[in-house]
Every structure is written in C-alpha cells, then in structure tokens.
Design a protein around this motif. Sequence first.
Motif, PDB file in Angstrom:
ATOM      1  N   UNK A  14       0.832  -1.203   0.000  1.00  0.00           N
ATOM      2  CA  UNK A  14       0.000   0.000   0.000  1.00  0.00           C
ATOM      3  C   UNK A  14       0.871   1.260   0.000  1.00  0.00           C
ATOM      4  N   UNK A  15       1.980   1.222   0.731  1.00  0.00           N
ATOM      5  CA  UNK A  15       2.898   2.364   0.744  1.00  0.00           C
ATOM      6  C   UNK A  15       3.500   2.589  -0.639  1.00  0.00           C
ATOM      7  N   UNK A  16       3.897   1.509  -1.275  1.00  0.00           N
ATOM      8  CA  UNK A  16       4.487   1.625  -2.617  1.00  0.00           C
ATOM      9  C   UNK A  16       3.453   2.143  -3.607  1.00  0.00           C
ATOM     10  N   UNK A  17       2.226   1.650  -3.527  1.00  0.00           N
ATOM     11  CA  UNK A  17       1.160   2.123  -4.417  1.00  0.00           C
ATOM     12  C   UNK A  17       0.970   3.627  -4.249  1.00  0.00           C
ATOM     13  N   UNK A  18       0.974   4.094  -3.010  1.00  0.00           N
ATOM     14  CA  UNK A  18       0.814   5.532  -2.756  1.00  0.00           C
ATOM     15  C   UNK A  18       2.008   6.315  -3.303  1.00  0.00           C
ATOM     16  N   UNK A  19       3.222   5.799  -3.123  1.00  0.00           N
ATOM     17  CA  UNK A  19       4.408   6.467  -3.663  1.00  0.00           C
ATOM     18  C   UNK A  19       4.342   6.563  -5.185  1.00  0.00           C
TER      19      UNK A  19
END
Length: 55
Positions: free
Chosen positions: A13-18
């Motif tokens: 989820x963090x990578x998707x947001x980045x």
Amino acid sequence: MTPPRRDVTRRHQQIAEELRLAIADGTYPVGSELPSESELALAHGVSRGTLRQAF
C-alpha cells in the motif's frame, strides 16, 4: 524463535501511494512507461510479488 512476519499488505500500500504521488508530481508523466517491475522492486527493496500487489 521465528522472526515476526513483515506486514506485506502495508508495504504494498505504501508503494502504491508512492507511485501515485510520483505520477501526480510528474516524476512518471501520465501516458509514459513506468520502470520495469524488477527495477521498481529493487528501488523499493521488495520482491516483485509485493510490487505486483502495489500495481
């Protein structure tokens, strides 16, 4: 004793947001190609499976 399992859900989820932010700020312009799965996985220090979940 087994080490605690990494929270894979949270990391993807963090990578998707980045990636969303990088597209929004023009790092990856809309319509352009993203780097390969392997390149992005290496850059984020995750497996390709985790990166695919982010996509």
